[in-house]
Scaffold this motif. Structure first.
Motif, PDB file in Angstrom:
ATOM      1  N   GLU A 190       0.824  -1.204   0.000  1.00  0.00           N
ATOM      2  CA  GLU A 190       0.000   0.000   0.000  1.00  0.00           C
ATOM      3  C   GLU A 190       0.863   1.261   0.000  1.00  0.00           C
ATOM      4  N   GLN A 191       1.979   1.239   0.722  1.00  0.00           N
ATOM      5  CA  GLN A 191       2.881   2.390   0.712  1.00  0.00           C
ATOM      6  C   GLN A 191       3.481   2.589  -0.683  1.00  0.00           C
ATOM      7  N   ILE A 192       3.868   1.501  -1.319  1.00  0.00           N
ATOM      8  CA  ILE A 192       4.396   1.597  -2.685  1.00  0.00           C
ATOM      9  C   ILE A 192       3.333   2.174  -3.617  1.00  0.00           C
ATOM     10  N   ARG A 193       2.097   1.693  -3.486  1.00  0.00           N
ATOM     11  CA  ARG A 193       1.019   2.170  -4.364  1.00  0.00           C
ATOM     12  C   ARG A 193       0.792   3.662  -4.193  1.00  0.00           C
ATOM     13  N   VAL A 194       0.739   4.133  -2.951  1.00  0.00           N
ATOM     14  CA  VAL A 194       0.510   5.554  -2.679  1.00  0.00           C
ATOM     15  C   VAL A 194       1.600   6.406  -3.325  1.00  0.00           C
ATOM     16  N   LEU A 195       2.844   5.980  -3.202  1.00  0.00           N
ATOM     17  CA  LEU A 195       3.954   6.747  -3.753  1.00  0.00           C
ATOM     18  C   LEU A 195       3.975   6.705  -5.279  1.00  0.00           C
ATOM     19  N   ARG A 196       3.733   5.551  -5.834  1.00  0.00           N
ATOM     20  CA  ARG A 196       3.741   5.445  -7.299  1.00  0.00           C
ATOM     21  C   ARG A 196       2.601   6.252  -7.918  1.00  0.00           C
ATOM     22  N   ASP A 197       1.445   6.259  -7.252  1.00  0.00           N
ATOM     23  CA  ASP A 197       0.323   7.056  -7.752  1.00  0.00           C
ATOM     24  C   ASP A 197       0.661   8.542  -7.771  1.00  0.00           C
ATOM     25  N   ALA A 198       1.553   8.952  -6.868  1.00  0.00           N
ATOM     26  CA  ALA A 198       1.969  10.354  -6.795  1.00  0.00           C
ATOM     27  C   ALA A 198       3.227  10.626  -7.622  1.00  0.00           C
ATOM     28  N   CYS A 199       3.664   9.631  -8.402  1.00  0.00           N
ATOM     29  CA  CYS A 199       4.859   9.765  -9.262  1.00  0.00           C
ATOM     30  C   CYS A 199       6.124  10.050  -8.461  1.00  0.00           C
ATOM     31  N   VAL A 200       6.220   9.474  -7.271  1.00  0.00           N
ATOM     32  CA  VAL A 200       7.412   9.597  -6.441  1.00  0.00           C
ATOM     33  C   VAL A 200       8.382   8.478  -6.806  1.00  0.00           C
ATOM     34  N   SER A 201       9.636   8.800  -7.020  1.00  0.00           N
ATOM     35  CA  SER A 201      10.652   7.790  -7.282  1.00  0.00           C
ATOM     36  C   SER A 201      10.933   7.006  -6.004  1.00  0.00           C
ATOM     37  N   ILE A 202      10.943   5.681  -6.112  1.00  0.00           N
ATOM     38  CA  ILE A 202      11.148   4.821  -4.948  1.00  0.00           C
ATOM     39  C   ILE A 202      12.533   4.193  -5.014  1.00  0.00           C
ATOM     40  N   TRP A 203      13.294   4.359  -3.933  1.00  0.00           N
ATOM     41  CA  TRP A 203      14.582   3.717  -3.778  1.00  0.00           C
ATOM     42  C   TRP A 203      14.483   2.740  -2.611  1.00  0.00           C
ATOM     43  N   GLU A 204      15.236   1.640  -2.690  1.00  0.00           N
ATOM     44  CA  GLU A 204      15.231   0.690  -1.579  1.00  0.00           C
ATOM     45  C   GLU A 204      16.637   0.189  -1.310  1.00  0.00           C
ATOM     46  N   GLN A 205      17.005   0.169  -0.037  1.00  0.00           N
ATOM     47  CA  GLN A 205      18.303  -0.371   0.347  1.00  0.00           C
ATOM     48  C   GLN A 205      18.169  -1.882   0.486  1.00  0.00           C
ATOM     49  N   VAL A 206      19.090  -2.619  -0.146  1.00  0.00           N
ATOM     50  CA  VAL A 206      18.977  -4.075  -0.205  1.00  0.00           C
ATOM     51  C   VAL A 206      20.291  -4.716   0.209  1.00  0.00           C
ATOM     52  N   ALA A 207      20.175  -5.932   0.757  1.00  0.00           N
ATOM     53  CA  ALA A 207      21.352  -6.622   1.271  1.00  0.00           C
ATOM     54  C   ALA A 207      21.693  -7.875   0.478  1.00  0.00           C
ATOM     55  N   SER A 208      20.956  -8.122  -0.613  1.00  0.00           N
ATOM     56  CA  SER A 208      21.210  -9.315  -1.411  1.00  0.00           C
ATOM     57  C   SER A 208      20.649  -9.120  -2.813  1.00  0.00           C
ATOM     58  N   VAL A 209      21.070  -9.978  -3.727  1.00  0.00           N
ATOM     59  CA  VAL A 209      20.530  -9.943  -5.081  1.00  0.00           C
ATOM     60  C   VAL A 209      19.043 -10.256  -5.058  1.00  0.00           C
ATOM     61  N   GLU A 210      18.648 -11.229  -4.251  1.00  0.00           N
ATOM     62  CA  GLU A 210      17.223 -11.579  -4.167  1.00  0.00           C
ATOM     63  C   GLU A 210      16.388 -10.381  -3.717  1.00  0.00           C
ATOM     64  N   ALA A 211      16.847  -9.663  -2.692  1.00  0.00           N
ATOM     65  CA  ALA A 211      16.117  -8.491  -2.208  1.00  0.00           C
ATOM     66  C   ALA A 211      16.068  -7.404  -3.276  1.00  0.00           C
ATOM     67  N   ALA A 212      17.145  -7.259  -4.037  1.00  0.00           N
ATOM     68  CA  ALA A 212      17.162  -6.261  -5.112  1.00  0.00           C
ATOM     69  C   ALA A 212      16.114  -6.596  -6.167  1.00  0.00           C
ATOM     70  N   ARG A 213      16.003  -7.859  -6.525  1.00  0.00           N
ATOM     71  CA  ARG A 213      15.016  -8.268  -7.533  1.00  0.00           C
ATOM     72  C   ARG A 213      13.592  -8.033  -7.037  1.00  0.00           C
ATOM     73  N   ILE A 214      13.337  -8.309  -5.770  1.00  0.00           N
ATOM     74  CA  ILE A 214      12.009  -8.062  -5.207  1.00  0.00           C
ATOM     75  C   ILE A 214      11.692  -6.571  -5.235  1.00  0.00           C
ATOM     76  N   ALA A 215      12.656  -5.750  -4.823  1.00  0.00           N
ATOM     77  CA  ALA A 215      12.441  -4.302  -4.800  1.00  0.00           C
ATOM     78  C   ALA A 215      12.103  -3.776  -6.184  1.00  0.00           C
ATOM     79  N   ILE A 216      12.888  -4.171  -7.173  1.00  0.00           N
ATOM     80  CA  ILE A 216      12.667  -3.694  -8.533  1.00  0.00           C
ATOM     81  C   ILE A 216      11.356  -4.216  -9.085  1.00  0.00           C
ATOM     82  N   GLY A 217      11.032  -5.461  -8.790  1.00  0.00           N
ATOM     83  CA  GLY A 217       9.782  -6.029  -9.251  1.00  0.00           C
ATOM     84  C   GLY A 217       8.565  -5.318  -8.708  1.00  0.00           C
ATOM     85  N   ASP A 218       8.703  -4.726  -7.524  1.00  0.00           N
ATOM     86  CA  ASP A 218       7.581  -4.015  -6.903  1.00  0.00           C
ATOM     87  C   ASP A 218       7.614  -2.513  -7.164  1.00  0.00           C
TER      88      ASP A 218
END
Length: 218
Positions: free
Chosen positions: A107-135
C-alpha cells in the motif's frame, strides 16, 4: 565560468551535477539542513524520517523546498509505522522516497507510485534487489556488512556491489554504499558499475563539489 558536471545514468535521471547522495542518518538531528546543503552542492540530499510526526515532516519538506530547487530524498526505516508520513510525502510531491532495513508494504508503494514519487530501496542481497525492482523501485542501494548502522548482509562492500550490478544493473540504477569514504573507494564503486555513491558523515561540500574526475565513469 562553466560548472563541472559528472554524467552518469543517475545524474541524467535526476538532473543533478554529481553522482552522490546523502545517507539518511536517522540518529543525527532529523532537520532539513543537511539535505538542503547536499542538494544545493549538486548531489541529492536526504532527510531521515525516523519517528518524526507526519505534520512535522510536512514542515521539514516545505522548508527544503523553500531553500532549494534541486531534488531531495526522504528516507524511511521500514519497520516503523510510516503510513502517515508516506502519505505526506505523496501529498507534498516529494521527488524521492527511500526505504531502509526491509521491503515496504504494497500500500505504501502504491501511494507513492500514484503520486509519481521515485522509490529507492536499500537491499542486502541480489534476491532483495530483484524483489524491490519487481515491486516498483527504480534504484537499489547496496547494504553490506561494512555499512554503518543496521546490517543484513554477510558480504563486504564491493563483493555485494558487483553481484547486484551484475544481476540487476540493466533493470535499475544501483547506488553504492558501505565502506566508501574517499576517492579510492569512490573510484572502485564506479569501476564496478555503480551509477552513484551514497555517503553519510563524509558527504558535504568538500566531497560533492571537489570530486576526482578520474574516479567517475561516464
Amino acid at each position: 565560468m562553466s560548472v563541472l558536471r559528472i554524467p552518469t545514468r543517475f545524474t541524467r535521471r535526476f538532473g543533478v551535477r554529481y553522482p552522490f547522495a546523502g545517507a539518511g542518518m536517522v540518529f543525527a538531528p532529523p532537520t532539513p539542513d543537511r539535505a538542503i546543503a547536499v542538494s544545493n552542492a549538486g548531489g541529492i540530499g536526504s532527510l531521515a524520517v525516523g519517528c518524526t510526526p507526519p505534520e512535522q515532516l510536512r514542515t521539514y519538506i516545505r522548508a527544503i523546498r523553500g531553500a532549494t530547487s534541486e531534488p531531495f530524498n526522504v528516507n524511511f526505516i521500514t519497520c516503523f509505522d510510516n503510513d502517515g508520513a508516506v502519505r505526506v510525502c505523496a501529498e507534498e510531491g516529494v521527488p524521492i522516497v527511500s526505504f531502509h532495513w526491509g521491503h515496504p508494504r504494497a500500500e505504501q508503494i502504491r501511494v507513492l507510485r500514484d503520486a509519481c514519487v521515485s522509490i529507492w530501496e536499500q537491499v542486502a542481497s541480489v534476491e532483495a534487489a530483484r524483489i524491490a525492482i519487481g515491486d516498483g523501485a527504480e534504484l537499489v542501494i547496496t547494504q553490506d556488512q561494512e555499512i554503518g548502522g543496521h546490517k543484513r548482509s554477510s558480504q563486504p562492500t564491493f563483493a555485494l556491489l558487483q553481484s547486484i550490478v551484475d544481476a540487476v544493473g540493466k533493470d535499475a540504477l544501483v547506488l553504492a554504499s558501505g565502506r566508501i569514504s574517499d576517492d579510492v573507494g569512490i573510484a572502485a564503486a564506479f569501476a564496478l558499475g555503480a551509477d552513484a555513491v551514497r555517503l553519510g558523515v563524509r558527504v558535504g561540500t568538500q566531497l560533492v563539489t571537489k570530486p576526482s574526475c578520474n574516479a567517475i565513469r561516464s
